[in-house]
Design a protein around this motif. Structure first.
Motif, mmCIF file in Angstrom:
data_model
loop_
_atom_site.group_PDB
_atom_site.id
_atom_site.type_symbol
_atom_site.label_atom_id
_atom_site.label_comp_id
_atom_site.label_asym_id
_atom_site.label_seq_id
_atom_site.Cartn_x
_atom_site.Cartn_y
_atom_site.Cartn_z
ATOM 1 N N THR A 1 40.898 28.455 33.977
ATOM 2 C CA THR A 1 40.590 28.735 32.572
ATOM 3 C C THR A 1 39.550 27.758 32.056
ATOM 4 O O THR A 1 39.646 26.552 32.280
ATOM 5 C CB THR A 1 41.860 28.636 31.708
ATOM 6 N N THR A 2 38.562 28.285 31.363
ATOM 7 C CA THR A 2 37.488 27.484 30.780
ATOM 8 C C THR A 2 37.618 27.501 29.263
ATOM 9 O O THR A 2 37.782 28.562 28.667
ATOM 10 C CB THR A 2 36.107 28.041 31.173
ATOM 11 N N LEU B 1 43.596 24.514 33.999
ATOM 12 C CA LEU B 1 42.480 24.209 33.108
ATOM 13 C C LEU B 1 41.298 23.761 33.971
ATOM 14 O O LEU B 1 41.298 22.678 34.542
ATOM 15 C CB LEU B 1 42.873 23.118 32.112
ATOM 16 N N ASP B 2 40.312 24.625 34.082
ATOM 17 C CA ASP B 2 39.170 24.379 34.954
ATOM 18 C C ASP B 2 38.204 23.374 34.350
ATOM 19 O O ASP B 2 37.787 22.423 35.019
ATOM 20 C CB ASP B 2 38.450 25.696 35.243
ATOM 21 N N SER B 3 37.824 23.574 33.087
ATOM 22 C CA SER B 3 36.871 22.665 32.458
ATOM 23 C C SER B 3 36.747 22.958 30.971
ATOM 24 O O SER B 3 37.158 24.020 30.502
ATOM 25 C CB SER B 3 35.481 22.790 33.109
ATOM 26 N N ILE B 4 36.183 21.998 30.268
ATOM 27 C CA ILE B 4 35.812 22.175 28.861
ATOM 28 C C ILE B 4 34.288 22.123 28.790
ATOM 29 O O ILE B 4 33.673 21.113 29.139
ATOM 30 C CB ILE B 4 36.431 21.092 27.970
ATOM 31 N N VAL C 1 32.031 16.886 21.843
ATOM 32 C CA VAL C 1 31.237 16.221 22.885
ATOM 33 C C VAL C 1 32.123 15.308 23.724
ATOM 34 O O VAL C 1 32.023 15.248 24.957
ATOM 35 C CB VAL C 1 30.077 15.427 22.260
ATOM 36 N N GLY C 2 33.027 14.591 23.058
ATOM 37 C CA GLY C 2 33.893 13.659 23.766
ATOM 38 C C GLY C 2 34.820 14.313 24.764
ATOM 39 O O GLY C 2 35.150 13.723 25.798
ATOM 40 N N PHE C 3 35.243 15.523 24.484
ATOM 41 C CA PHE C 3 36.169 16.227 25.373
ATOM 42 C C PHE C 3 35.472 16.926 26.539
ATOM 43 O O PHE C 3 36.127 17.354 27.485
ATOM 44 C CB PHE C 3 36.945 17.287 24.583
ATOM 45 N N ALA C 4 34.169 17.055 26.480
ATOM 46 C CA ALA C 4 33.457 17.937 27.408
ATOM 47 C C ALA C 4 33.468 17.432 28.849
ATOM 48 O O ALA C 4 33.374 16.235 29.114
ATOM 49 C CB ALA C 4 32.012 18.122 26.952
#
Length: 346
Positions: free
Chosen positions: A6-7, A124-127, A150-153
């Protein structure tokens, strides 16, 4: 059955998330994607945009923001999708969650660890965070939500780069790297981005690569931060990044590195303290740990108060055994984190 990657697709208002999503859904990449999108209001504009020429299943929640007030609806939507997939009513191999422009991605990410039903079926694949190159600087100045996104990316995509000159684009990139040094930055003109750079990148979960990207520590090493120095060394608090920019962001990152092993009990106790006291402001943190007496790497990662560890690969015979950790958060007391971690070393 394999977990469904999941993205989470996020970005500030008008950054170009829907443009990117539309291109993803229309590109002949072979993936079957289910989309969960949230909007304010009863009428969905995005649904009309996305449904054209698309066979994807779109689940909409129009009663609020999935990453805060209606997070329960996100759990129900994910659960319903997995149930329909298992029963053969739906066919998809990936999920994309598009958040609202004012969303904090943290609670969305936490859903994948907090809810057992979700954790059983999804990975959870990525943010992925889209940043408007034209208005990004002003948005980061004015809105904490933009800084948090931005911080979570795990990956940052710059849109509208054709509207700025090269110095402006470079200044924004430098600022993004100061806020989040662990996320790579890519230009995405009108949503053009290879699907391999967006889906199945395993950006969130370190178990796939079991190491920290070298760029994580580049900024810290440039500041001459060496954590194996004397306990009386006080240069950890020097923030030289302020000299290179007039912008001060509440969201920032710092790294810890040491070739000395951690004492398991002391580190466990200290990390528990950090999460309890500073958890709400700890956006993302992860690393690879060298534990005393351990022959395998320990993978460490978390979001806010949700922290976990896992056993990684064996240390290679000629490999340098060292711990590398990165913390991204809002107004985190770097000196407390660094000095505390140093006290947990053997």
């Amino acid at each position: 059955m394999a977990l469904i990657p999941t993205t989470i697709l996020t970005g500030f208002l008008g950054s170009g998330k829907t443009t990117l999503l539309k291109r993803i859904l229309q590109e002949p990449h072979g993936h079957k994607i289910a989309v969960i999108e949230n909007e304010f209001g009863e009428e969905s504009i995005d649904n009309d945009i996305l449904i054209q020429d698309s066979k994807e299943q779109i689940v909409e929640m129009n009663n609020g923001c999935i990453c805060c007030t209606v997070r329960g609806d996100l759990i129900m939507a994910l659960t319903e999708l997995s149930q329909k997939r298992n029963s053969g009513l739906l066919d998809f191999d990936h999920v994309i969650i598009e958040t609202t422009g004012l969303a904090n991605p943290g609670p969305v990410a936490q859903t994948f660890f907090m809810d057992e039903e979700v954790a059983v079926h999804y990975l959870l694949d990525s943010i992925i965070t889209v940043v408007d190159a034209k208005h990004g600087m002003q948005q980061l100045d004015a809105y904490e939500e933009a800084q948090r996104q931005v911080g979570f990316a795990d990956r940052l995509l710059l849109s509208k780069t054709d509207l700025v000159d090269e110095p402006q684009a470079n200044a924004l990139k430098e600022r993004l790297k100061r806020i989040n040094p662990r996320a790579s930055v890519h230009a995405a003109h009108f949503g053009e981005m290879p699907i391999a750079e967006i889906l199945d990148i395993r950006g969130f979960n370190l178990n796939e690569k079991l190491h920290i990207d070298p760029e994580f520590l580049a900024d810290e090493e440039a500041e001459h931060v060496h954590h194996d120095c004397s306990e009386h060394c006080d240069h950890h608090d020097h923030d030289h990044s302020d000299h290179s920019s007039q912008h001060t962001d509440g969201i920032s990152a710092f790294a810890f590195k040491s070739t000395r092993p951690f004492d398991v009990n002391r580190l466990d106790e200290f990390l528990g303290y950090l999460v309890q006291v500073y958890g709400p402001n700890m956006l993302r943190y992860k690393g690879v740990l060298f534990m005393d007496g351990g022959e395998r790497k320990v993978v460490f990662q978390g979001v806010h108060q949700m922290m976990g560890t896992d056993i990684g690969a064996k240390w290679e015979k000629n490999e340098t055994r060292e711990s590398k950790m990165v913390f991204i958060g809002k107004d985190l007391p770097k000196s407390i984190f660094i000095s505390g971690l140093e006290q947990c070393l053997v």
